[in-house]
Design a protein around this motif. Structure first.
Motif: not given
Length: 717
Positions: A149-175
């Motif tokens: 909700s903080t990524w755009s004023d009109d709410g049309a920017t979304a979180l798409a695919e994502w995946a945490p690393s095996g140890d849970g330290s990082h997460l890659v995500y798609a905008v």
């Protein structure tokens, strides 16, 4: 398909189509209730293929609305007409209020476990976009990791695919911005919430998988398109890359590509022990794959072919050391589970779970067990097996519905899944090898699900094939005289239409309407044979199945004769357009959403080239004849009264480009097709459907369902 139909279509295809001023004249002469549609200019474009001359007077509407001011002006005029018509309807505000209430619950996704943490999405109280949360597996407070909700004023920017690393330290995500299929990839540190400088552009149709030690991730991308062509140019030369954390994209390591076969797409997964990269390559949308392996700890990238030739479906379950487990339809149209030992001197496929009368949808490992999710007459059945294939029992599900988001791995002792139905949003369950599911999270509902009746019926299609259909309505609704009905269908690409909760559908049901969902051929409900029976030169079966569903609803008294509305999205939009042409007498209203409407040019834009697996090749004569026989754009019947129709699309749809819908509605408005309204609703900063903010969904469906309710006599209060 039919000889007589082909002759008639060849004649219709060469017909000169006039501008919409002709419709205005008809309105003056015959029926003042007809709308005066905006003037749409025509161009003199006629293509000759295989001795048939096909006119395309609205080809200019294929141009990108963001680049062509004439198309933009046409869109403005069409939206003004549609908005003016919808503003006069009484029911849209009531539907919007109902949908707003029905969206007011915690819409949960099943959690993904990594490094002792749960990662999951939740959309609460009608929020525009889901928020990604994290918390410890053992409990503790959840916290926000990513808030779109903080990524755009009109709410049309979304979180798409994502995946945490095996140890849970990082997460890659798609905008995902504005509903486009293009993705920008970023990385967040889980403990601090810091978004790292790493940034990857031009990812599309990608999985995300972490390399060992959280050093980086593997993803799929296309080359950067030419300026101004990102939303229309064909997608070719898909390739796999590894991005190492702390580096720029220009230094990403190319893992796999097929320059000699630019039409292929490539999708990478890693086994949970991070020993093997398993690459799935496809040439289209059909479930026929080549499989390639890369050993992770090899000093050089050496790709080894595991399965050659695009003959069968293969889906990785997981791997334990050198033993990999797959679901495949090789020698099993409804799929089976097999394994292969990569370390064996003579590799061979060993069957573990044989083909069943039900169709395998997916499977995961949970420790040393395999959980298999079946589609059993268009509803889910979950069963457990030992690694040697021994049956261990059926998981007790809460009713008639759909299992989705099934998560687990060889490293996990428990798995999770979501379960929903037409009267039940997703409840999240956790289960172990014993198979006993326990509720992990259940939403508080803004309605009473016990007040909604869900039943399954079977009817016969034109050729006698038995087709399942779900019928949903309020329990206290008296169907003795029938009730206005919304019939939904898809029928393609091996996609199974399962029971699912949608607030728009429930708003229709709460208003006193019946909702029906038909499981047409072309889908995957009964495996490869069901899919094959509804594609290529069998595509007419899909339309016959849908028409038969409408006839059944009326014959059974569920639906009054003038009370049937139909809806479909994407391939389902094609379905609506085709059956409107073939049986305009059967339906009273329809909604064709983001549909594939020009079957002779679909393969020329963005992802359209993949669809030849289901539709065929427009440049091959046999396929051309089949496509021309049902193409919605080319088969509008001048001089025939059509049902009321709402077409919907979006300016940034780069899956099914909006030119399909633009051309179709322009031709329909120009033809003499009766007094009922034929309108188009064109959304801005919205794509094919995914990532659309909740407020846009409510506005869209209150408009469209209000339009159809008015047409078929469903009273909205």
């Amino acid at each position: 398909m039919r000889i007589s139909g082909l002759i008639a279509l060849a004649t219709a295809a060469t017909m000169t189509v006039t501008s919409t001023s002709a419709l205005a004249e008809t309105a003056e002469n015959e029926d003042t209730s007809l709308l005066t549609y905006p003037e749409t200019r025509t161009v003199d474009v006629v293509d000759e293929q295989f001795g048939i001359y096909v006119s395309d007077p609205y080809r200019w509407l294929e141009n990108d609305v963001r680049e062509d001011e004439n198309v933009a002006a046409w869109v403005t005029a069409q939206n003004a007409l549609t908005d003016g018509y919808l503003d006069k309807l009484d029911g849209t505000k009531a539907l919007a209020a109902s949908m707003t209430r029905l969206f007011d619950y915690d819409d949960l996704d099943a959690p993904v476990e990594a490094g002792g943490k749960y990662f999951y999405e939740r959309k609460s109280g009608g929020q525009n976009q889901a928020i990604l949360y994290v918390r410890d597996v053992d409990g503790g407070e959840e916290r926000v990791l990513l808030d779109p909700s903080t990524w755009s004023d009109d709410g049309a920017t979304a979180l798409a695919e994502w995946a945490p690393s095996g140890d849970g330290s990082h997460l890659v995500y798609a905008v995902q911005d504005g509903g486009s299929d293009w993705r920008t990839l970023k990385v967040v540190k889980v403990d601090t919430g810091e978004v790292l400088p790493d940034k990857v552009e031009w990812a599309k149709f990608t999985n995300l998988a972490w390399m060992p030690r959280s050093s980086g991730f593997i993803y799929s991308r296309f080359p950067e398109p030419e300026e101004g062509a990102a939303f229309q140019s064909l997608n070719t030369n898909h390739s796999l890359h590894v991005h190492v954390l702390g580096t720029v994209q220009a230094k990403d390591i190319k893992v796999y590509e097929t320059q000699d076969r630019p039409e292929l797409n490539h999708f990478a997964e890693l086994t949970s022990d991070k020993k093997w990269v398993v690459i799935t390559s496809s040439s289209g949308t059909d479930d026929r794959y080549e499989m390639t392996l890369v050993k992770v700890d090899s000093p050089e990238i050496n790709a080894e072919t595991l399965v050659e030739g695009f003959d069968h479906s293969w889906s990785l379950i997981d791997g334990v050391g050198d033993t990999l487990y797959f679901v495949t339809n090789k020698d099993a149209p409804r799929q089976r589970v097999v394994k292969i030992d990569l370390g064996a001197e003579n590799r061979e496929w060993v069957e573990l779970v044989p083909e069943h009368s039900a169709t395998i949808d997916e499977a995961v490992m949970i420790g040393d067990k395999i959980a298999v999710n079946y589609i059993d007459d268009a509803k889910s059945r979950l069963e457990l097996f030992a690694l040697d294939g021994k049956p261990l029992g059926v998981v007790d599900l809460p009713g008639l519905g759909q299992v989705s988001q099934l998560h687990g791995s060889a490293k996990d002792e428990t798995g999770t899944f979501a379960f929903d139905s037409f009267n039940q949003p997703s409840t999240i369950y956790k289960f172990d090898a014993a198979g006993a599911p326990t509720v992990w999270a259940r939403p508080e509902l803004p309605f009473d699900p016990d007040m909604i009746a869900v039943s399954q019926r079977f009817y016969e299609s034109k050729d006698g094939t038995r087709i399942p259909m779900f019928v949903v309505h309020k329990k206290d609704l008296d169907l003795a005289e029938g009730a206005p009905t919304l019939l939904y269908g898809y029928g393609g690409f091996n996609i199974s239409v399962m029971p699912q909760y949608k607030p728009a559908w429930l708003a229709w049901i709460e208003a006193g309407g019946v909702f029906a969902s038909a499981n047409l051929r072309g889908g995957g409900e009964y495996g490869a044979e069901w899919h094959d029976a509804g594609r290529l030169d069998n595509k007419q079966n899909v339309f016959d199945d849908f028409i038969a569903a409408g006839e059944y609803l009326i014959a059974e008294g569920i639906t009054p004769k003038d009370g049937l509305a139909i809806e479909g999205r994407s391939n389902g939009g094609l379905l609506v357009g085709a059956v409107m042409n073939q049986r305009p007498d059967l339906f009273t209203a329809g909604h064709a959403a983001v549909g594939v409407m020009d079957m002779l040019r679909f393969d020329r834009f963005t992802a359209g080239r993949y669809w030849v697996d289901d539709y065929g090749y427009p440049n091959k004569e046999d396929d051309f004849q089949t496509l021309l026989a049902y193409s919605p754009y080319h088969n509008i019947q001048d001089g025939t009264d059509y049902p009321a129709l709402m077409v919907s699309t979006a300016d940034t749809d780069d899956r099914v480009v909006p030119g399909h819908s633009f051309k179709y509605i322009a031709r329909l408005q120009a033809a003499n097709t009766g007094a009922k309204p034929h309108l188009i609703r064109i959304e801005t900063r919205a794509g094919h459907g995914s990532g659309k903010p909740t407020d846009k969904v409510i506005a869209e469906y209150s408009d469209i369902y209000g339009f159809m309710a008015d047409a078929i006599g469903l009273e909205l209060k």
